[in-house]
Design an enzyme around this catalytic site. Structure first.
Site, PDB file in Angstrom:
ATOM      1  N   GLY A   1      38.913  43.798  53.516  1.00  0.00           N
ATOM      2  CA  GLY A   1      40.125  44.148  54.250  1.00  0.00           C
ATOM      3  C   GLY A   1      41.217  43.110  54.089  1.00  0.00           C
ATOM      4  O   GLY A   1      41.196  42.312  53.149  1.00  0.00           O
TER       5      GLY A   1
ATOM      6  N   HIS B   1      44.572  43.620  45.785  1.00  0.00           N
ATOM      7  CA  HIS B   1      43.598  44.702  46.020  1.00  0.00           C
ATOM      8  C   HIS B   1      44.161  46.025  45.495  1.00  0.00           C
ATOM      9  O   HIS B   1      43.457  46.815  44.869  1.00  0.00           O
ATOM     10  CB  HIS B   1      43.332  44.883  47.526  1.00  0.00           C
ATOM     11  CG  HIS B   1      42.587  43.759  48.157  1.00  0.00           C
ATOM     12  ND1 HIS B   1      43.141  42.966  49.138  1.00  0.00           N
ATOM     13  CD2 HIS B   1      41.325  43.307  47.976  1.00  0.00           C
ATOM     14  CE1 HIS B   1      42.250  42.069  49.537  1.00  0.00           C
ATOM     15  NE2 HIS B   1      41.145  42.249  48.848  1.00  0.00           N
TER      16      HIS B   1
ATOM     17  N   LYS C   1      39.924  36.357  40.478  1.00  0.00           N
ATOM     18  CA  LYS C   1      40.183  35.184  41.309  1.00  0.00           C
ATOM     19  C   LYS C   1      38.839  34.606  41.767  1.00  0.00           C
ATOM     20  O   LYS C   1      38.634  33.413  41.767  1.00  0.00           O
ATOM     21  CB  LYS C   1      41.050  35.514  42.530  1.00  0.00           C
ATOM     22  CG  LYS C   1      41.344  34.257  43.334  1.00  0.00           C
ATOM     23  CD  LYS C   1      42.221  34.511  44.513  1.00  0.00           C
ATOM     24  CE  LYS C   1      41.447  35.064  45.681  1.00  0.00           C
ATOM     25  NZ  LYS C   1      40.487  34.112  46.269  1.00  0.00           N
TER      26      LYS C   1
END
Ligand code: PAF
Length: 282
Positions: free
Chosen positions: A31, A37, A151
């Site tokens: 989240g 994302h 990442k």
């Protein structure tokens, strides 16, 4: 937008998609979604019949309870952001109980030594937690393709190893790091930075880029020393580690060889917030 919180609710949806031979592209998240994302989600949508996004702050991968408590939980905002990409995304946002029942603990995994490097040294048990949740999510959501950001490069390699070692039929797709304008790698943790530390954090990528340049002519040791010195002089950022490693084994490079692919990895604290980044060197 279809949101499911209970496994019993999403099971028949997945079964139906499978029976129709629809391909499922999966993006696991905790989240606090950001553009990084969304770039993974767009890729999943473009390459599959259906995209599934999980939103679950996984307690077993946190070695620090304070970090777990402070991890941003922004479900409403996340759903709004997902709607800007597509209304067709399937969201799986289970509770801790739905995933772990009464036993919130991780299994024990073997990742051929990848788990003992870098993050593994500084975050005890972290990758057992990641292995546990990813294996569980793969079992529930049965994706064809799973999209993970570079990442967390070590996490990406660990998940590639997970599917290989445990014979899980999911294709793992590593996606490029998405950066802010000043180069800071996008992360859900960035929103916890105060303005002063947020500004200072761009130094991480700047230093990685200089390290890359220097690695053309200097040894890994010399470049590492230089980076350590840069952070020793910095007033706001505290270096946890910097290493130059072989992309495949993640082991620190001792001597350069033309046949290897190298990557620089870094972890830094900014006002108690832990930031990681990495950059390919050749
Ligand atoms: O990278 C993350 O957000 C998490 O580690 C993941 C892959 C969703 C597992 O909880």
């Amino acid at each position: 937008m279809n949101i499911y919180q209970r496994t019993e609710e999403i099971d028949p949806i997945i079964e139906k998609l499978k029976s129709q031979n629809k391909t499922i592209g999966f993006v696991p998240t905790m989240g606090a979604l950001h553009q990084g994302h969304l770039s993974l989600i767009r890729k999943a949508i473009g390459q599959n019949d259906v995209a599934v996004v999980s939103i679950f702050v996984n307690p077993t991968q946190f070695n620090n309870q304070e970090d777990l408590k402070k991890y941003p939980r922004t479900l409403e905002r996340d759903l709004e952001l997902l709607k800007t990409v597509s209304n067709e995304i399937i969201v799986y946002a289970p509770s801790v109980k739905a995933i772990y029942g009464d036993d919130v603990s991780s299994g024990s995994f073997q990742f051929d030594g990848l788990e003992f490097e870098m993050e593994g040294k500084f975050r005890q048990g972290h990758f057992d937690g990641v292995g546990t949740i990813i294996k569980r999510l793969f079992e529930i959501l049965k994706p064809d393709n799973a999209y993970l950001g570079k990442k967390d490069f070590q996490q990406l390699r660990i998940i590639q190893k997970l599917v290989e070692n445990y014979h899980i039929p999911v294709n793992i797709i590593g996606c490029d790091i998405y950066r802010e304008k000043d180069g800071l790698a996008m992360s859900s943790r960035n929103e916890r930075l105060n303005p002063e530390h947020r500004k200072a954090a761009s130094f991480i990528y700047k230093t990685l880029k200089s390290a890359k340049k220097q690695f053309g002519t200097k040894s890994a040791n010399k470049v590492t020393e230089w980076v350590i010195n840069q952070f020793a002089k910095h007033e706001l950022l505290e270096l946890e580690y910097f290493i130059i490693a072989d992309e495949d084994t993640l082991k620190t490079v001792k001597r350069k060889s033309k046949s290897m692919s190298y990557r620089a990895f870094i972890a830094v604290y900014a006002d108690g917030i832990r930031l990681i980044d990495n950059l390919v060197l050749n």
